[in-house]
Design an enzyme around this catalytic site. Sequence first.
Site, PDB file in Angstrom:
ATOM      1  CE  LYS A 114      24.837  33.423 -23.672  1.00 27.94           C
ATOM      2  NZ  LYS A 114      25.893  34.280 -24.230  1.00 27.94           N
ATOM      3  CE  LYS A 197      26.864  24.736 -28.877  1.00 30.76           C
ATOM      4  NZ  LYS A 197      27.641  25.900 -29.271  1.00 30.76           N
ATOM      5  CE  LYS A 200      32.596  29.197 -23.180  1.00 34.43           C
ATOM      6  NZ  LYS A 200      32.628  29.727 -24.529  1.00 34.43           N
TER       7      LYS A 200
HETATM    8  P1  ADP Z   1      30.679  27.037 -26.449  1.00 36.99           P
HETATM    9  O1  ADP Z   1      29.428  26.520 -27.092  1.00 36.99           O
HETATM   10  O2  ADP Z   1      31.643  25.963 -26.097  1.00 36.99           O
HETATM   11  O3  ADP Z   1      30.376  27.985 -25.322  1.00 36.99           O
HETATM   12  P2  ADP Z   1      31.041  29.388 -27.993  1.00 36.99           P
HETATM   13  O4  ADP Z   1      29.592  29.614 -27.820  1.00 36.99           O
HETATM   14  O5  ADP Z   1      32.006  30.287 -27.311  1.00 36.99           O
HETATM   15  O6  ADP Z   1      31.389  27.890 -27.575  1.00 36.99           O
HETATM   16  O7  ADP Z   1      31.319  29.333 -29.549  1.00 36.99           O
HETATM   17  C1  ADP Z   1      32.398  29.892 -30.226  1.00 36.99           C
HETATM   18  C2  ADP Z   1      32.267  29.533 -31.685  1.00 36.99           C
HETATM   19  O8  ADP Z   1      32.390  28.119 -31.868  1.00 36.99           O
HETATM   20  C3  ADP Z   1      30.915  29.892 -32.288  1.00 36.99           C
HETATM   21  O9  ADP Z   1      31.111  30.332 -33.614  1.00 36.99           O
HETATM   22  C4  ADP Z   1      30.146  28.598 -32.268  1.00 36.99           C
HETATM   23  O10 ADP Z   1      29.172  28.529 -33.274  1.00 36.99           O
HETATM   24  C5  ADP Z   1      31.254  27.578 -32.512  1.00 36.99           C
HETATM   25  N1  ADP Z   1      30.937  26.298 -31.862  1.00 36.99           N
HETATM   26  C6  ADP Z   1      30.851  26.082 -30.528  1.00 36.99           C
HETATM   27  N2  ADP Z   1      30.564  24.802 -30.266  1.00 36.99           N
HETATM   28  C7  ADP Z   1      30.453  24.181 -31.470  1.00 36.99           C
HETATM   29  C8  ADP Z   1      30.170  22.834 -31.877  1.00 36.99           C
HETATM   30  N3  ADP Z   1      29.955  21.873 -30.974  1.00 36.99           N
HETATM   31  N4  ADP Z   1      30.137  22.543 -33.203  1.00 36.99           N
HETATM   32  C9  ADP Z   1      30.377  23.512 -34.114  1.00 36.99           C
HETATM   33  N5  ADP Z   1      30.642  24.791 -33.803  1.00 36.99           N
HETATM   34  C10 ADP Z   1      30.687  25.139 -32.496  1.00 36.99           C
HETATM   35 NA    NA Z   2      28.018  29.021 -25.985  1.00 37.59          NA
END
Ligand code: ADP
Ligand code: NA
Length: 330
Positions: A114, A197, A200
């Site tokens: 990050k 993946k 957001k």
């Molecule tokens: P992002 O990747 O969109 O920033 P976060 O990191 O805030 O999302 O993730 C919040 C939760 O959602 C975590 O437990 C993460 O493992 C799960 N998560 C995020 N994206 C995915 C995905 N594409 N498939 C499965 N789980 C996900």
């Molecule tokens: Na993330």
Amino acid sequence: QKRPRVLSGIQPTADSFHLGNYLGALRQWVRLQDTHDTFYMVVDLHAITVEQDPKVLRERTRRSAAQLLALGVDPARSALFVQSQVPEHAQLSWVLECQTGFGEASRMTQFKDKAAKQGTDRASVGLFTYPVLQAADILLYQANEVPVGEDQRQHLELTRNLAQRFNNRYGKTFTVPEPHIVKDTAKIYDLQDPTAKMSKSSSTGNGLIELLEDPKKSAKKVRSAVTDTGREIVFDAENKPGVSNLLTILSALTDQPVAELQNAYEGKGYGDLKKGVGEAFVEWVTPVQERVRSYLDDVAELDKALALGAERAREVASVTLRNVYENIGF
Ligand code: ADP
Ligand code: NA
């Protein structure tokens, strides 16, 4: 017999959760309520490790809570709260920071990733100590288990090390948490780039399905999802990542095994599969959106529910913190 306690949190850093958040994490939060003593929080302290607009942050915190309730987090069974409303998180975090080696914290790969993106000089000290705050989040509640994905393993290891170190130095104070490996959790991929993946922060807006967007828009995104060469509808993550992603989504939304879906779609085309996924999503998300709206229509009631959740959390957190303070000589 006491149920094992589990703790998890999600950041209020988007206007809407996305399908990956739900199928990869939040659906398990809901299910764990049947078997565990559950503590769930919207982690606004973690959100401010990067700059946030105050108005937007407050709005997103409420929207996050409303979505959790709409998805099935039940305040009668779970403590659902906002992290900043439980001051013990910040208080324990400081104590644990003083137990964490600078080198140890420096080895956290997520910070390195990050910080590299933001420029190391601009990254906040809070971003650096984020994993220690996470340790405080978990240890405050004496959680037995923490649901973790691959990306959080290192942080849980730090939490375990800090708990053991503290217990050795000051006497048994913390439960050492175990990872909770979640069964039937789905990893969801970007609809436009099914090797990445769904996230957001993904570059292709059309690859992301948001729970609170117009469902018609979601169905359209699914219809224009990238599929693969060939025409057979079979699960093959390596050679058919697009089709496999759609099968994963459909299987999770309908609770039908992938093998059954393959049979049902035999002889049919990619267009039929996309139509099926789009319809299943719309059918599932429509009542969810209605519930979110009703929670957001009565912000006073929502805030009251969150205040009650914070009170419940503090009943546990304050006992742990008192014990910690006592043990370190405060
Ligand atoms: P992002 O990747 O969109 O920033 P976060 O990191 O805030 O999302 O993730 C919040 C939760 O959602 C975590 O437990 C993460 O493992 C799960 N998560 C995020 N994206 C995915 C995905 N594409 N498939 C499965 N789980 C996900
Ligand atoms: Na993330």
